[in-house]
Design an enzyme around this catalytic site. Sequence first.
Site, short mmCIF file in Angstrom:
data_model
loop_
_atom_site.label_atom_id
_atom_site.label_comp_id
_atom_site.label_asym_id
_atom_site.label_seq_id
_atom_site.Cartn_x
_atom_site.Cartn_y
_atom_site.Cartn_z
N ASP A 120 -15.10 3.07 4.46
CA ASP A 120 -15.02 1.71 5.00
C ASP A 120 -16.34 0.94 4.84
O ASP A 120 -16.36 -0.28 4.98
CB ASP A 120 -14.63 1.76 6.48
CG ASP A 120 -13.20 2.24 6.67
OD1 ASP A 120 -12.40 2.14 5.72
OD2 ASP A 120 -12.88 2.72 7.78
N ARG A 152 0.84 -1.21 0.00
CA ARG A 152 0.00 0.00 0.00
C ARG A 152 0.88 1.26 0.00
O ARG A 152 1.99 1.25 0.52
CB ARG A 152 -0.96 -0.03 1.20
CG ARG A 152 -1.99 -1.14 1.05
CD ARG A 152 -2.95 -1.18 2.22
NE ARG A 152 -3.78 0.00 2.30
CZ ARG A 152 -4.57 0.26 3.33
NH1 ARG A 152 -4.60 -0.57 4.37
NH2 ARG A 152 -5.30 1.35 3.34
C1 S3P Z 1 -8.76 5.49 9.36
C2 S3P Z 1 -8.89 6.29 8.27
C3 S3P Z 1 -9.41 5.83 6.98
C4 S3P Z 1 -10.13 4.49 7.10
C5 S3P Z 1 -9.38 3.52 7.94
C6 S3P Z 1 -9.17 4.08 9.35
C7 S3P Z 1 -8.22 6.07 10.61
O1 S3P Z 1 -8.33 5.67 6.07
O2 S3P Z 1 -10.37 3.95 5.84
O3 S3P Z 1 -10.08 2.29 8.06
O4 S3P Z 1 -8.37 5.44 11.68
O5 S3P Z 1 -7.64 7.16 10.54
P1 S3P Z 1 -7.79 6.92 5.20
O6 S3P Z 1 -7.35 7.94 6.13
O7 S3P Z 1 -6.68 6.37 4.36
O8 S3P Z 1 -8.95 7.35 4.36
#
Ligand code: S3P
Length: 425
Positions: A315, A122
Amino acid sequence: MKSFNIQALKKPFNIVIDNIASDKSISHRCAMFSLLSNEPSHIKNFLTAEDTLNTLSIVEQLGATVERDDSTVTITPPKELVEPKDILDCGNSGTAMRLFCGFLSSLEGSFVLTGDKYLNIRPMNRVSVPLKSIGAYIDGRENGNKAPLFIKGAALESFVYESPVDSAQVKSAMILAALRAKGNSKYKENELTRDHTERMLSGMGASIRTNDQGFIEISPLEKPLKPLDITVPTDPSSAFFFATAAAIVPGSSVTIKNVTLNPTRIEAYKVLQRMGADVEFIENQNVYEPIGDIIVKHKKLEAVTVGENISWLIDELPALSIAMSQAKGTSLVKNAKELRVKESDRIKSVVNNLDLCGIKYNEFDDGYEVIGGSLKKAKIDSNGDHRIAMSFSIAGLLCGMDINDTDCILTSFPNFEELLKELEK
Ligand code: S3P
């Protein structure tokens, strides 16, 4: 490798659930932020799933003492954080890896962050590039874009940064870096992403505020923060699988107890509402965040278009796609390119598996269309993505489903299978 054979439900369910997994985002932050205090933090209902337990182990490797007693985790920070003797394993968690990049960049010592085969492909440039621009030393495969990452603590400059990507992980990494930078920093995002970091750190006494131009202004810490004393609420993203189940199984309803009702986290429930499901929010507490119960009842669903505030839905889109498959008409998800760099390429994982279930779709670079139809039993590949495995398990409540590689569910929702069985009673 574990797999599920889901049987179609024989009758509707009407259920109250009070033991859905605790919030993953908040649990990660509780573990990490406890290191910013010099007193013990008490965290009730900490999520004991693989992702957050990995974060807890990293916190221990940095010198904290962790005690677990029933549902409460007590984290006593060390006088000085220590340089770990081993690599720091974030498992499957992008949140852990990206937030630790911000946290560790200014600490004295060397650190290696790694993850599983999914996390290590990733993109990490979204945090390593802005952190390097303020003086951080981060290296790794592809110049610091892919883990394993090597970080050597350095003095960080303050910054004004407008992020090209709306991501709570990037925002949180930069806020954590700003807490130890040389002066006041400013961070801006296009659309507000989940704001647990801002709420929790200001609750602990950090100086973080959003100004009239939408910049988050962060001052460096002058002293240790107050410790946390918190009960982690239910995770709305995990609960959403059961909300979707109630929305698609005729005659069913679910009451989900003690969920965070933070507006950045409950948008998917509002989309279900727009699709015609009966959804009610009952706020009854406020601890850093509004908290309460959510009730979802089945009603006939209509197609919907989602294209704004995508980070508020990111999510939940896999489960929402199952609801879309049961709606009348063609639903559209757009502006959602971020789905391609989640635990799997979630655009591909959703449409390929819907296709196997006999649902028609159109795939775009930044989203997809789902044409409502009749789901049929299929052999689903989770692609090692917990939210794909759980979404298609919920689809299986209508038609039966075989799902391969369900071990990944343990990263976020260890009692998912047990709760699914409750629906049959
Ligand atoms: C999260 C942010 C989100 C989310 C992840 C949890 C977090 O990701 O998809 O499951 O806890 O800050 P992104 O910040 O990459 O959008």
